[in-house]
Design an enzyme around this catalytic site. Structure first.
Site, PDB file in Angstrom:
ATOM      1  N   LYS A 120       0.821  -1.211   0.000  1.00  0.00           N
ATOM      2  CA  LYS A 120       0.000   0.000   0.000  1.00  0.00           C
ATOM      3  C   LYS A 120       0.853   1.258   0.000  1.00  0.00           C
ATOM      4  O   LYS A 120       0.512   2.239  -0.650  1.00  0.00           O
ATOM      5  CB  LYS A 120      -0.931   0.026   1.226  1.00  0.00           C
ATOM      6  CG  LYS A 120      -2.112  -0.921   1.113  1.00  0.00           C
ATOM      7  CD  LYS A 120      -3.173  -0.556   2.144  1.00  0.00           C
ATOM      8  CE  LYS A 120      -4.316  -1.556   2.152  1.00  0.00           C
ATOM      9  NZ  LYS A 120      -5.334  -1.210   3.141  1.00  0.00           N
ATOM     10  N   LYS A 203      -8.179 -11.269  -9.591  1.00  0.00           N
ATOM     11  CA  LYS A 203      -9.278 -11.287  -8.618  1.00  0.00           C
ATOM     12  C   LYS A 203     -10.217 -10.116  -8.880  1.00  0.00           C
ATOM     13  O   LYS A 203      -9.756  -9.031  -9.240  1.00  0.00           O
ATOM     14  CB  LYS A 203      -8.665 -11.087  -7.221  1.00  0.00           C
ATOM     15  CG  LYS A 203      -8.941 -12.220  -6.246  1.00  0.00           C
ATOM     16  CD  LYS A 203      -8.193 -12.049  -4.939  1.00  0.00           C
ATOM     17  CE  LYS A 203      -8.745 -10.963  -4.039  1.00  0.00           C
ATOM     18  NZ  LYS A 203      -8.117 -10.927  -2.706  1.00  0.00           N
ATOM     19  N   LYS A 206     -12.183  -3.665  -6.536  1.00  0.00           N
ATOM     20  CA  LYS A 206     -12.754  -2.341  -6.828  1.00  0.00           C
ATOM     21  C   LYS A 206     -11.771  -1.493  -7.632  1.00  0.00           C
ATOM     22  O   LYS A 206     -12.165  -0.529  -8.269  1.00  0.00           O
ATOM     23  CB  LYS A 206     -13.177  -1.638  -5.536  1.00  0.00           C
ATOM     24  CG  LYS A 206     -12.012  -1.277  -4.638  1.00  0.00           C
ATOM     25  CD  LYS A 206     -12.433  -0.423  -3.471  1.00  0.00           C
ATOM     26  CE  LYS A 206     -11.293  -0.351  -2.486  1.00  0.00           C
ATOM     27  NZ  LYS A 206     -11.175   0.755  -1.652  1.00  0.00           N
TER      28      LYS A 206
END
Ligand code: TRP
Length: 341
Positions: A120, A203, A206
């Site tokens: 991240k 996968k 969003k």
């Protein structure tokens, strides 16, 4: 209110981020449906993790709306406040309080090895990543230990955080005396892993490259139906489950099977001699039939803020009864002077 365990039932705890707005089909089939099932076998605690959400920048009005929306969707999906404890993380101040204790027994190097932080922060640029993002896993440790959870239903990507939870629980127990239950990751192998409709090797997420690959539960059902009908498949015509060579078709079969309960082998038989078109149209229809009442229920909860507030208040009260007891024990063990009221 003293906390009591439901006899004979292991305690489960999980958290879900409120950042996306609408849940997508992967969230539902991969996680939320599991939460619903665990209400029957476990003493289940579920929370919407708004404290974790602010480790990356959030617009305040959006965060508030998305948090309520997450609760509404969890209820619409079948979480029943009579059978589980559903709450908002920031309503239980013990999370940040125990989080601090956990921060103080975690090594800096140990925290630095958390791969989700590395991913991240790499995305944001190291200078913009916050200390909150760095300590995110340690807050998650506190989330779990506060409830003395036995089982933590999560995806594979969370395994490292559960390992950290066990390490810190053992460390605290070893230094200060038995205080915390060592939890286990509860990762169900057979749980349906849903892929992107346009890039079926990825996968469903969003942050999909193309919006056409992502099925949001709160989108207009006709929009999602169209996405199913234009899902990427392959140049063969045989409907066969083969994740390696036919990831697109396999994904559609997985979704069909998960929503109808029909086994994959039976579906292969059912579609023998029919083309991909039939499969796509059917999955689109099955999805629309399932999602339509889900959307209606979500809208009903959103349209009745008093009921939603009452559910959240009751959940927070039940959660606090457990959390306060654990925190008091941890404060005592670590050597804090008890506050006299
Ligand atoms: N980190 C989890 C995720 O990204 C969310 C989470 C926060 C969580 N606290 C938790 C999951 C406690 C399980 C238990 O999915």
């Amino acid at each position: 209110m003293a906390s009591e365990r439901i006899p004979g039932r292991p305690r489960a705890l999980s958290g879900i981020q409120p950042t996306a707005g609408s849940f997508h089909l992967g969230n539902y089939l991969g996680a939320v449906r599991q939460y619903v099932a665990l209400q029957e076998t476990h003493d289940a605690f579920y929370m919407v993790v708004d404290l974790h959400a602010i480790t990356v920048p959030q617009d305040p009005a959006e965060l508030r709306a998305n948090t309520r929306l997450a609760v509404a969707q969890l209820l619409a999906a079948g979480l029943d406040p009579e059978r589980c404890t559903l709450f908002i993380q920031s309503h239980v101040p013990e999370h940040t309080q125990l989080g601090w204790l956990m921060n103080c027994i975690t090594g800096f190097g140990e925290a630095s090895r958390m791969t989700q932080f590395k991913d991240k922060s790499a995305k944001q640029g190291a200078d913009r990543a916050t200390v909150g993002l760095f300590t995110y896993p340690i807050l998650q440790v506190a989330d779990i230990l506060l409830y003395q959870a036995d089982a933590v239903p999560v995806g594979e990507d969370q395994r490292q955080h559960i390992e950290l939870t066990r390490d810190l629980a053992e460390r605290f127990n070893g230094r200060f005396g038995p205080t915390f239950t060592l939890p286990q990751a509860y990762i169900v192998r057979e749980v349906a892993k849903i892929h992107d409709l346009q890039d079926p090797t990825a996968k469903m997420s969003k942050s999909a490259a193309s919006a056409k690959g992502l099925v949001n539960l709160l989108d207009e059902p006709s929009v999602s139906a169209k996405k199913f009908r234009s899902a990427v498949t392959d140049t063969e015509t045989v409907v066969r489950f083969d994740e390696k060579d036919k990831p697109g078709v396999s994904n559609l079969l997985t979704i069909h099977s998960a929503l109808t309960g029909t086994g994959i082998a039976e579906l292969e038989e059912q579609y023998a001699g029919k083309g991909y078109g039939a499969l796509k149209t059917d999955v689109a229809e099955i999805f629309v039939a399932w999602v339509t009442p889900f959307r209606e229920r979500t809208q009903e909860y959103l349209g009745d803020p008093e009921t939603l507030d009452a559910v959240m208040a009751k959940g927070a009260e039940k959660a606090r009864a457990v959390a306060a007891e654990t925190l008091a024990a941890a404060y005592d063990r670590i050597g804090f002077v008890p506050a006299k009221h």
